[in-house]
Design a protein around this motif. Structure first.
Motif, PDB file in Angstrom:
ATOM      1  N   CYS A   1      -8.725 -59.283  -7.710  1.00  0.00           N
ATOM      2  CA  CYS A   1      -7.938 -59.538  -8.907  1.00  0.00           C
ATOM      3  C   CYS A   1      -7.472 -58.245  -9.576  1.00  0.00           C
ATOM      4  CB  CYS A   1      -8.766 -60.354  -9.908  1.00  0.00           C
ATOM      5  SG  CYS A   1      -7.959 -60.618 -11.510  1.00  0.00           S
ATOM      6  N   LEU A   2      -8.400 -57.327  -9.805  1.00  0.00           N
ATOM      7  CA  LEU A   2      -8.110 -56.152 -10.629  1.00  0.00           C
ATOM      8  C   LEU A   2      -7.592 -54.949  -9.855  1.00  0.00           C
ATOM      9  CD1 LEU A   2     -11.222 -56.222 -13.007  1.00  0.00           C
ATOM     10  CD2 LEU A   2      -8.908 -57.052 -13.509  1.00  0.00           C
TER      11      LEU A   2
ATOM     12  N   ASP B   1      -2.037 -51.055  -9.579  1.00  0.00           N
ATOM     13  CA  ASP B   1      -2.375 -49.695 -10.004  1.00  0.00           C
ATOM     14  C   ASP B   1      -3.222 -49.699 -11.283  1.00  0.00           C
ATOM     15  OD1 ASP B   1      -0.645 -49.922 -12.256  1.00  0.00           O
ATOM     16  OD2 ASP B   1       1.057 -49.184 -11.109  1.00  0.00           O
ATOM     17  N   VAL B   2      -3.749 -48.537 -11.639  1.00  0.00           N
ATOM     18  CA  VAL B   2      -4.708 -48.455 -12.749  1.00  0.00           C
ATOM     19  C   VAL B   2      -4.072 -48.827 -14.085  1.00  0.00           C
ATOM     20  CG1 VAL B   2      -6.228 -46.781 -11.651  1.00  0.00           C
ATOM     21  CG2 VAL B   2      -4.261 -45.957 -12.958  1.00  0.00           C
ATOM     22  N   ARG B   3      -2.788 -48.565 -14.247  1.00  0.00           N
ATOM     23  CA  ARG B   3      -2.123 -48.895 -15.510  1.00  0.00           C
ATOM     24  C   ARG B   3      -2.028 -50.408 -15.683  1.00  0.00           C
ATOM     25  NH1 ARG B   3       3.331 -45.770 -17.165  1.00  0.00           N
ATOM     26  NH2 ARG B   3       1.820 -44.073 -17.062  1.00  0.00           N
ATOM     27  N   ARG B   4      -1.573 -51.090 -14.654  1.00  0.00           N
ATOM     28  CA  ARG B   4      -1.487 -52.554 -14.728  1.00  0.00           C
ATOM     29  C   ARG B   4      -2.880 -53.179 -14.790  1.00  0.00           C
ATOM     30  NH1 ARG B   4       2.707 -56.593 -13.311  1.00  0.00           N
ATOM     31  NH2 ARG B   4       4.097 -54.797 -13.338  1.00  0.00           N
ATOM     32  N   ARG B   5      -3.822 -52.581 -14.096  1.00  0.00           N
ATOM     33  CA  ARG B   5      -5.211 -53.064 -14.171  1.00  0.00           C
ATOM     34  C   ARG B   5      -5.691 -53.071 -15.616  1.00  0.00           C
ATOM     35  NH1 ARG B   5     -10.496 -51.683 -14.469  1.00  0.00           N
ATOM     36  NH2 ARG B   5     -11.950 -52.589 -12.945  1.00  0.00           N
ATOM     37  N   ARG B   6      -5.359 -52.037 -16.347  1.00  0.00           N
ATOM     38  CA  ARG B   6      -5.747 -51.952 -17.753  1.00  0.00           C
ATOM     39  C   ARG B   6      -5.118 -53.079 -18.557  1.00  0.00           C
ATOM     40  NH1 ARG B   6      -9.180 -51.122 -21.861  1.00  0.00           N
ATOM     41  NH2 ARG B   6      -8.334 -49.855 -23.566  1.00  0.00           N
ATOM     42  N   TRP B   7      -3.872 -53.445 -18.246  1.00  0.00           N
ATOM     43  CA  TRP B   7      -3.241 -54.578 -18.932  1.00  0.00           C
ATOM     44  C   TRP B   7      -4.092 -55.841 -18.763  1.00  0.00           C
ATOM     45  CZ3 TRP B   7       2.456 -54.535 -16.696  1.00  0.00           C
ATOM     46  CH2 TRP B   7       3.084 -53.319 -17.039  1.00  0.00           C
ATOM     47  N   ILE B   8      -4.488 -56.099 -17.499  1.00  0.00           N
ATOM     48  CA  ILE B   8      -5.239 -57.326 -17.209  1.00  0.00           C
ATOM     49  C   ILE B   8      -6.570 -57.314 -17.956  1.00  0.00           C
ATOM     50  CG2 ILE B   8      -6.035 -58.855 -15.369  1.00  0.00           C
ATOM     51  CD1 ILE B   8      -3.027 -57.881 -15.230  1.00  0.00           C
ATOM     52  N   VAL B   9      -7.228 -56.178 -17.905  1.00  0.00           N
ATOM     53  CA  VAL B   9      -8.520 -56.044 -18.587  1.00  0.00           C
ATOM     54  C   VAL B   9      -8.356 -56.312 -20.084  1.00  0.00           C
ATOM     55  CG1 VAL B   9     -10.303 -54.381 -19.286  1.00  0.00           C
ATOM     56  CG2 VAL B   9      -9.578 -54.514 -16.888  1.00  0.00           C
ATOM     57  N   CYS B  10      -7.314 -55.745 -20.692  1.00  0.00           N
ATOM     58  CA  CYS B  10      -7.094 -55.944 -22.125  1.00  0.00           C
ATOM     59  C   CYS B  10      -6.814 -57.409 -22.463  1.00  0.00           C
ATOM     60  CB  CYS B  10      -5.944 -55.060 -22.621  1.00  0.00           C
ATOM     61  SG  CYS B  10      -6.410 -53.324 -22.846  1.00  0.00           S
TER      62      CYS B  10
END
Length: 284
Positions: free
Chosen positions: A159-160, A164-173
């Protein structure tokens, strides 16, 4: 005894399922394989008694099948609210072929409906919600229940870390927001150890929730000066969350004003592109 609100949800959900079957059967009959996102794919995770009407049919098709899908849907004898997407666009960065390869079929009535796998769907729903500027508080429950109702073998890495790390941060937020406002359980998940939510993000969504005005297509209200002015004020300056997502921005770096300013020019370009697509569809 079923109250009126629950009865309405039941009626709308039943109608939505009927529409799903009819549209999938029609498109497949014409050689198009659609992919459902949100709607019923999200509602199936809701517990009994939680009201959530499915809304429009959000379907994705490959670019090669897009015009064929439009022609088929124009032939519908009844009005079914279908929002057809040319691929996943900005909602995900995995190739559509890869998403289809990982997709699943679920039984709805007498038909098999193709949906994203749970890991991909959570990611796509999160970006979709954020791209709306966080305007719809209740729709954050789609993310809440997707996490709460996940299978034991839910693959967080799939899932995560597929993006990339930037979009991953979106999902986490997005998941952290569902935790903050709906109590989503994130213990024993990779989310638990992530950085706190940016303060600007909390301010932005709470301001959006407090506003009685929602974004509407300007073309639908051109003859109403009052609503047109409301929509102008709504867009200037742009919603900082929506601007950040549209420009593929970083949640933890740079002032939001940079994204908001750039988003004004992005929207002009995007509107021209949408108008060209609409013009092409009308000619089909």
């Amino acid at each position: 005894m079923v109250d009126d609100d629950k009865r309405w949800v039941i009626i709308q959900t039943t109608l939505h399922k009927d529409h799903l079957e009819r549209v999938f059967k029609l498109l497949r009959g014409g050689g198009v394989e659609p992919l459902l996102i949100k709607g019923w794919a999200a509602v199936r995770h809701y517990p009994e008694g939680e009201g959530r009407t499915p809304g429009d049919l959000d379907l994705c098709v490959s670019p090669a099948q897009f015009e064929k899908a439009i022609k088929i849907l124009k032939a519908l004898e009844i009005s079914i609210p279908v929002d057809i997407h040319l691929g996943l666009r900005h909602l995900d960065t995995l190739p559509l072929e890869k998403l289809l390869e990982r997709s699943e079929l679920i039984r709805v009535g007498e038909s098999d409906i193709r949906i994203l796998c749970d890991e991909d769907h959570l990611r796509v729903m999160a970006v979709h919600w954020l791209n709306d500027g966080g305007a719809y508080r209740e729709k954050l429950k789609d993310i809440h229940f997707a996490v709460e109702d996940r299978a034991e073998d839910f693959d967080w890495d799939k899932c995560l870390n597929a993006v990339d790390v930037r979009r991953r941060r979106w999902i986490v937020c997005a998941i952290l927001l569902s935790h903050k406002y709906f109590g989503t359980k994130i213990e024993n998940t990779p989310i638990a150890g992530e950085k706190e939510l940016p303060r600007w993000l909390i301010r932005a969504i709470e301001k959006e929730w407090a506003s009685p005005v929602r974004l509407q297509p300007v073309t639908s209200i051109f003859i109403d000066p009052k609503r047109l002015w409301q929509q102008f004020r709504k867009r200037v300056p742009p919603n900082p969350l929506q601007a950040t997502i549209e420009l593929g921005g970083d949640f933890d770096r740079y002032p939001r004003a940079i994204y908001q300013t750039a988003d004004i020019f992005y929207r002009i370009f995007a509107t021209r592109k949408r108008l060209r697509i609409v013009s092409r569809i009308r000619k089909i």
